[in-house]
Design an enzyme around this catalytic site. Structure first.
Site, PDB file in Angstrom:
ATOM      1  N   GLY A 175      44.947  40.353  47.339  1.00 35.82           N
ATOM      2  CA  GLY A 175      43.730  41.268  47.236  1.00 35.82           C
ATOM      3  C   GLY A 175      42.844  41.442  46.337  1.00 35.82           C
ATOM      4  O   GLY A 175      43.596  40.689  45.065  1.00 35.82           O
ATOM      5  N   GLN A 195      37.830  44.986  40.231  1.00 38.41           N
ATOM      6  CA  GLN A 195      37.571  44.345  39.364  1.00 38.41           C
ATOM      7  C   GLN A 195      37.334  42.802  38.263  1.00 38.41           C
ATOM      8  O   GLN A 195      37.649  42.694  37.781  1.00 38.41           O
ATOM      9  CB  GLN A 195      39.511  43.395  39.674  1.00 38.41           C
ATOM     10  N   CYS A 217      49.331  43.410  39.955  1.00 39.80           N
ATOM     11  CA  CYS A 217      48.019  43.590  40.268  1.00 39.80           C
ATOM     12  C   CYS A 217      47.568  42.196  39.593  1.00 39.80           C
ATOM     13  O   CYS A 217      48.190  42.126  38.445  1.00 39.80           O
ATOM     14  CB  CYS A 217      47.512  44.937  39.620  1.00 39.80           C
ATOM     15  N   LEU A 218      46.087  41.322  39.690  1.00 38.76           N
ATOM     16  CA  LEU A 218      45.623  40.012  39.266  1.00 38.76           C
ATOM     17  C   LEU A 218      45.403  40.865  37.756  1.00 38.76           C
ATOM     18  O   LEU A 218      45.091  40.324  36.919  1.00 38.76           O
ATOM     19  CB  LEU A 218      44.753  40.251  40.415  1.00 38.76           C
ATOM     20  N   HIS A 274      46.929  49.754  47.761  1.00 37.70           N
ATOM     21  CA  HIS A 274      46.392  49.272  46.891  1.00 37.70           C
ATOM     22  C   HIS A 274      44.842  48.836  46.394  1.00 37.70           C
ATOM     23  O   HIS A 274      44.745  49.403  44.980  1.00 37.70           O
ATOM     24  CB  HIS A 274      47.301  48.045  46.092  1.00 37.70           C
ATOM     25  N   GLU A 275      43.803  48.439  47.211  1.00 35.22           N
ATOM     26  CA  GLU A 275      42.773  47.666  47.419  1.00 35.22           C
ATOM     27  C   GLU A 275      41.936  49.264  47.193  1.00 35.22           C
ATOM     28  O   GLU A 275      41.001  49.430  46.070  1.00 35.22           O
ATOM     29  CB  GLU A 275      41.992  46.726  48.461  1.00 35.22           C
ATOM     30  N   HIS A 297      41.733  50.982  43.877  1.00 32.87           N
ATOM     31  CA  HIS A 297      41.210  50.289  43.055  1.00 32.87           C
ATOM     32  C   HIS A 297      39.761  51.280  43.073  1.00 32.87           C
ATOM     33  O   HIS A 297      39.024  51.116  41.597  1.00 32.87           O
ATOM     34  CB  HIS A 297      40.804  49.022  43.118  1.00 32.87           C
TER      35      HIS A 297
END
Ligand code: ZN
Length: 173
Positions: free
Chosen positions: A46, A51, A92-93, A134-135, A138
């Site tokens: 995701g 981000q 997480c990226l 999670h997204e 953000h």
């Protein structure tokens, strides 16, 4: 355009609230296309617009329960229903190498707009439910390490990675 740079923890943008999308225009489509490319290249599950430094309520979630997998585009998403509970590992990226144990609902229903502004609802279960949460976090400036029950130490991360590799080898045989 094309690939965008994924910003890492420490950048203040990741802790800011994203604003609602009101223009469903070519610029939004370009952002979504770039985010898809960036997500696939980074091999993530995701990606949220903050981000890539864009403080708008836009995110992508890969639905891994379907074959082939599908990238779901979510504009102005909200969780409208949630059910059950799961406690599992999350990363997480924007926090490379960091893993934590996070409690999330087992199933969620999300209402969102597509790139043309049409509202739709989508249900996610298991990993997909985790990804939706999670997204969407953000977009409120919330990173998973701040909601994690605990963060894994480096040895644990190594051990789990080794176990996973073994499992995958087992599956291939
Ligand atoms: Zn993330």
């Amino acid at each position: 355009m094309g690939l965008r740079n994924i910003i890492k923890k420490g950048d203040p943008s990741l802790l800011k609230k994203s604003r609602e999308v009101t223009n469903f225009d070519a610029r939004l489509a370009a952002l979504l296309d770039d985010m898809r490319e960036t997500l696939l290249q980074a091999n993530g599950l995701g990606l949220a617009a903050p981000q890539v430094g864009v403080l708008r309520r836009v995110c992508l979630v890969i639905e891994t329960n379907t074959d082939p997998e599908e990238i779901i585009e979510l504009i102005n998403p909200v969780i409208v229903e949630s059910e059950g509970e799961q406690t599992d590992r999350e990363g997480c990226l924007s926090l490379p190498g960091v893993w934590g144990i996070v409690k999330r609902p087992m199933r969620v229903k999300v209402a969102a707009q597509d790139r043309n502004g049409n509202w739709f609802e989508r249900e996610g279960e298991g990993l997909t439910a985790r990804c939706f949460c999670h997204e969407i976090d953000h977009l409120s400036g919330v990173l998973f390490d701040s909601v994690a029950e605990r963060i894994l130490d480096p040895e644990e991360v190594e051990r789990l990675a080794a176990e996973e590799e073994e499992e995958m080898n087992g599956e291939a045989e």
